[in-house]
Write a protein that holds these residues in place. Structure first.
Motif, PDB file in Angstrom:
ATOM      1  N   ARG A  15     -22.719  -7.138  41.453  1.00  0.00           N
ATOM      2  CA  ARG A  15     -23.055  -7.633  40.109  1.00  0.00           C
ATOM      3  C   ARG A  15     -21.742  -8.573  39.739  1.00  0.00           C
ATOM      4  O   ARG A  15     -21.794  -9.193  38.980  1.00  0.00           O
ATOM      5  CB  ARG A  15     -23.438  -6.890  39.074  1.00  0.00           C
ATOM      6  N   ASN A  16     -20.779  -7.884  39.556  1.00  0.00           N
ATOM      7  CA  ASN A  16     -19.263  -8.077  39.137  1.00  0.00           C
ATOM      8  C   ASN A  16     -18.794  -9.557  39.824  1.00  0.00           C
ATOM      9  O   ASN A  16     -17.704  -9.815  39.734  1.00  0.00           O
ATOM     10  CB  ASN A  16     -18.619  -7.069  39.340  1.00  0.00           C
ATOM     11  N   LEU A  17     -19.402  -9.816  41.170  1.00  0.00           N
ATOM     12  CA  LEU A  17     -18.779 -10.874  41.640  1.00  0.00           C
ATOM     13  C   LEU A  17     -19.101 -12.201  41.073  1.00  0.00           C
ATOM     14  O   LEU A  17     -18.428 -13.219  41.147  1.00  0.00           O
ATOM     15  CB  LEU A  17     -19.483 -11.027  43.352  1.00  0.00           C
ATOM     16  N   THR A  18     -20.295 -12.287  40.362  1.00  0.00           N
ATOM     17  CA  THR A  18     -20.896 -13.749  39.628  1.00  0.00           C
ATOM     18  C   THR A  18     -19.537 -13.985  38.841  1.00  0.00           C
ATOM     19  O   THR A  18     -18.961 -15.147  38.576  1.00  0.00           O
ATOM     20  CB  THR A  18     -22.178 -13.403  38.839  1.00  0.00           C
ATOM     21  N   PRO A  19     -19.111 -13.208  37.589  1.00  0.00           N
ATOM     22  CA  PRO A  19     -17.755 -13.650  36.941  1.00  0.00           C
ATOM     23  C   PRO A  19     -16.723 -14.106  37.655  1.00  0.00           C
ATOM     24  O   PRO A  19     -15.939 -15.088  37.224  1.00  0.00           O
ATOM     25  CB  PRO A  19     -17.591 -12.399  35.992  1.00  0.00           C
ATOM     26  N   GLN A  20     -16.327 -13.439  39.098  1.00  0.00           N
ATOM     27  CA  GLN A  20     -15.195 -13.844  39.645  1.00  0.00           C
ATOM     28  C   GLN A  20     -15.602 -15.521  40.134  1.00  0.00           C
ATOM     29  O   GLN A  20     -14.648 -16.242  40.160  1.00  0.00           O
ATOM     30  CB  GLN A  20     -15.168 -13.003  40.694  1.00  0.00           C
ATOM     31  N   ILE A  21     -16.845 -15.659  40.509  1.00  0.00           N
ATOM     32  CA  ILE A  21     -17.219 -16.887  41.122  1.00  0.00           C
ATOM     33  C   ILE A  21     -16.824 -18.023  39.791  1.00  0.00           C
ATOM     34  O   ILE A  21     -16.476 -19.102  40.038  1.00  0.00           O
ATOM     35  CB  ILE A  21     -18.513 -17.005  41.425  1.00  0.00           C
ATOM     36  N   VAL A  22     -17.337 -17.632  38.770  1.00  0.00           N
ATOM     37  CA  VAL A  22     -17.263 -18.549  37.560  1.00  0.00           C
ATOM     38  C   VAL A  22     -16.142 -18.904  37.223  1.00  0.00           C
ATOM     39  O   VAL A  22     -15.545 -20.349  37.089  1.00  0.00           O
ATOM     40  CB  VAL A  22     -18.128 -17.854  36.202  1.00  0.00           C
ATOM     41  N   PHE A  23     -15.169 -17.796  37.119  1.00  0.00           N
ATOM     42  CA  PHE A  23     -13.852 -17.915  36.732  1.00  0.00           C
ATOM     43  C   PHE A  23     -12.806 -18.822  37.753  1.00  0.00           C
ATOM     44  O   PHE A  23     -12.203 -19.443  37.665  1.00  0.00           O
ATOM     45  CB  PHE A  23     -12.931 -16.618  36.336  1.00  0.00           C
ATOM     46  N   LEU A  24     -13.172 -18.638  38.950  1.00  0.00           N
ATOM     47  CA  LEU A  24     -12.565 -19.010  40.142  1.00  0.00           C
ATOM     48  C   LEU A  24     -12.991 -20.613  40.045  1.00  0.00           C
ATOM     49  O   LEU A  24     -12.245 -21.651  40.334  1.00  0.00           O
ATOM     50  CB  LEU A  24     -12.711 -18.740  41.443  1.00  0.00           C
ATOM     51  N   THR A  25     -14.208 -20.953  40.061  1.00  0.00           N
ATOM     52  CA  THR A  25     -14.698 -22.380  39.684  1.00  0.00           C
ATOM     53  C   THR A  25     -14.099 -23.157  38.757  1.00  0.00           C
ATOM     54  O   THR A  25     -13.601 -24.186  38.865  1.00  0.00           O
ATOM     55  CB  THR A  25     -16.375 -22.379  39.662  1.00  0.00           C
ATOM     56  N   LEU A  26     -13.860 -22.455  37.582  1.00  0.00           N
ATOM     57  CA  LEU A  26     -13.392 -23.089  36.499  1.00  0.00           C
ATOM     58  C   LEU A  26     -11.919 -23.308  36.495  1.00  0.00           C
ATOM     59  O   LEU A  26     -11.475 -24.330  36.292  1.00  0.00           O
ATOM     60  CB  LEU A  26     -13.388 -22.259  35.322  1.00  0.00           C
ATOM     61  N   ALA A  27     -11.125 -22.519  37.224  1.00  0.00           N
ATOM     62  CA  ALA A  27      -9.918 -22.510  37.733  1.00  0.00           C
ATOM     63  C   ALA A  27      -9.657 -23.702  38.636  1.00  0.00           C
ATOM     64  O   ALA A  27      -8.777 -24.753  38.483  1.00  0.00           O
ATOM     65  CB  ALA A  27      -9.210 -21.313  38.158  1.00  0.00           C
ATOM     66  N   LEU A  28     -10.512 -23.932  39.600  1.00  0.00           N
ATOM     67  CA  LEU A  28     -10.435 -25.098  40.364  1.00  0.00           C
ATOM     68  C   LEU A  28     -10.719 -26.303  39.852  1.00  0.00           C
ATOM     69  O   LEU A  28     -10.178 -27.470  40.205  1.00  0.00           O
ATOM     70  CB  LEU A  28     -11.459 -24.544  41.622  1.00  0.00           C
ATOM     71  N   ILE A  29     -11.628 -26.326  38.822  1.00  0.00           N
ATOM     72  CA  ILE A  29     -11.945 -27.664  38.327  1.00  0.00           C
ATOM     73  C   ILE A  29     -10.813 -28.064  37.464  1.00  0.00           C
ATOM     74  O   ILE A  29     -10.275 -29.090  37.411  1.00  0.00           O
ATOM     75  CB  ILE A  29     -13.157 -27.274  37.382  1.00  0.00           C
TER      76      ILE A  29
END
Length: 148
Positions: A15-29
């Protein structure tokens, strides 16, 4: 790991992988908006870098916390191993030697836990690769990133 408290830890980890994906995506953007051809310590340069750095900081913090909680919850011990662990830590051996002695003691007194640790580490590695792949794909397909 797939029974008792291990199930709960495993599902929480996933369940806690989703926020990691969101923040890494935002960092990459945000990272695509940075001009990496020059090092800019001016106010505007720092201001432009701040969203990228903060998202990356939150991603790494979440990843480290999630991995730590999962590993801690997945590893069990026995009284015999706890006693041996105290003995090894109190010894004057060097760090590498202590690590080896701890691994040997864990194998001797709790083989299931050692095998479980290898499974947990494999799951962690696979999950991190998946997080990076999904985040990169999300950033690439984002309308906020200019292509070409």
């Amino acid at each position: 790991m797939f029974t008792g408290e291990g199930r709960k830890a495993f599902l929480e980890f996933l369940r806690n992988l989703t926020p990691q994906i969101v923040f890494l995506t935002l960092a990459l953007i945000w990272g695509t908006k940075l001009d990496l051809t020059k090092f800019d310590l001016s106010f505007s340069g720092i201001w432009n870098m701040l969203p990228f750095a903060m998202c990356l900081f939150v991603f790494f913090g979440a990843a480290i916390a999630n991995l730590g909680i999962f590993v801690d919850a997945s590893i069990t011990s026995t009284p015999a191993l706890d006693e041996k662990k105290k003995e090894i830590k109190a010894s004057s051996a060097k760090a590498l030697k202590k690590t080896w002695l701890l691994i040997c003691a864990a194998w001797k007194h709790n083989k299931v836990s050692v095998l479980n640790l290898f499974l947990v580490m494999a799951i962690c590695e696979i999950a991190l690769v998946a997080v990076f792949i999904i985040a990169i794909q999300g950033a690439i397909s984002s309308p906020f990133v200019r292509h070409g």
